[in-house]
Scaffold this active site. Structure first.
Site, PDB file in Angstrom:
ATOM      1  N   GLN A  46       0.814  -1.225   0.000  1.00 61.31           N
ATOM      2  CA  GLN A  46       0.000   0.000   0.000  1.00 61.31           C
ATOM      3  C   GLN A  46       0.840   1.264   0.000  1.00 61.31           C
ATOM      4  O   GLN A  46       0.312   2.360  -0.218  1.00 61.31           O
ATOM      5  CB  GLN A  46      -0.941   0.028   1.214  1.00 61.31           C
ATOM      6  N   GLU A 130      -4.894  -7.591   6.055  1.00 59.28           N
ATOM      7  CA  GLU A 130      -3.547  -7.144   5.651  1.00 59.28           C
ATOM      8  C   GLU A 130      -2.793  -8.268   4.933  1.00 59.28           C
ATOM      9  O   GLU A 130      -2.065  -8.022   3.966  1.00 59.28           O
ATOM     10  CB  GLU A 130      -2.742  -6.676   6.870  1.00 59.28           C
ATOM     11  N   HIS A 133      -3.479  -8.414   1.326  1.00 62.45           N
ATOM     12  CA  HIS A 133      -2.775  -7.397   0.540  1.00 62.45           C
ATOM     13  C   HIS A 133      -1.465  -7.949  -0.032  1.00 62.45           C
ATOM     14  O   HIS A 133      -1.056  -7.590  -1.127  1.00 62.45           O
ATOM     15  CB  HIS A 133      -2.436  -6.178   1.408  1.00 62.45           C
TER      16      HIS A 133
HETATM   17 CO    CO Z   1      -6.446  -2.640   3.178  1.00 60.53          CO
END
Ligand code: CO
Length: 144
Positions: A46, A130, A133
């Protein structure tokens, strides 16, 4: 350092394992970025970092900061729960997602030491979000 917003190919890449120690300074920046955006979890991709690492802090208290390096989910249970999720990479979207209630995860901390963590509540939810991800999976992929 800034948060990468969906849609962006960087959010869809599979991340690589971390071999060397990670810069503590960079992790600190990630936590700050997360707090500034009122997030409770942030994964390396991210912020454009293609490595298997994410951070979590459910409280914003410095001593509650969790760093997961090269995480592996070892166990989930059959009990599924629905919970609203959001994501700093998908601003303004909150949607219910069904996931296992319980998770057992193994990871390394900033010093490279292995640890195990289990939870069946918000932390479990956050870990699973998470972790996805790192495999290029976003929570919107899991909503109906
Ligand atoms: Co997220």
């Amino acid at each position: 350092m800034e948060i990468i917003i969906h849609p962006n190919k960087l959010l869809r890449k599979k991340c690589k394992d971390v071999k060397n120690l990670i810069s503590a300074k960079k992790i600190k920046k990630m936590f700050q970025l997360m707090y500034n955006n009122n997030g409770i979890g942030l994964a390396a991709p991210q912020v454009g970092w293609n490595i298997n690492m994410f951070i979590i802090n459910l409280t914003k208290e410095p001593d509650k900061e969790l760093v997961f390096i090269n995480p592996q989910i070892l166990k989930t249970n059959e009990e599924m729960v629905e919970m609203d999720e959001g994501c700093l990479s998908i601003p303004g979207v909150i949607k219910p997602v069904i996931r296992p209630k319980y998770v057992l995860i193994k990871a390394q901390n900033l010093n490279g030491q292995h640890f195990y963590l289990e939870d069946d509540n918000l932390l479990s939810r956050c870990i699973q979000h998470e972790y996805d991800h790192l495999n290029g999976i976003l929570f919107i992929d899991k909503t109906s």
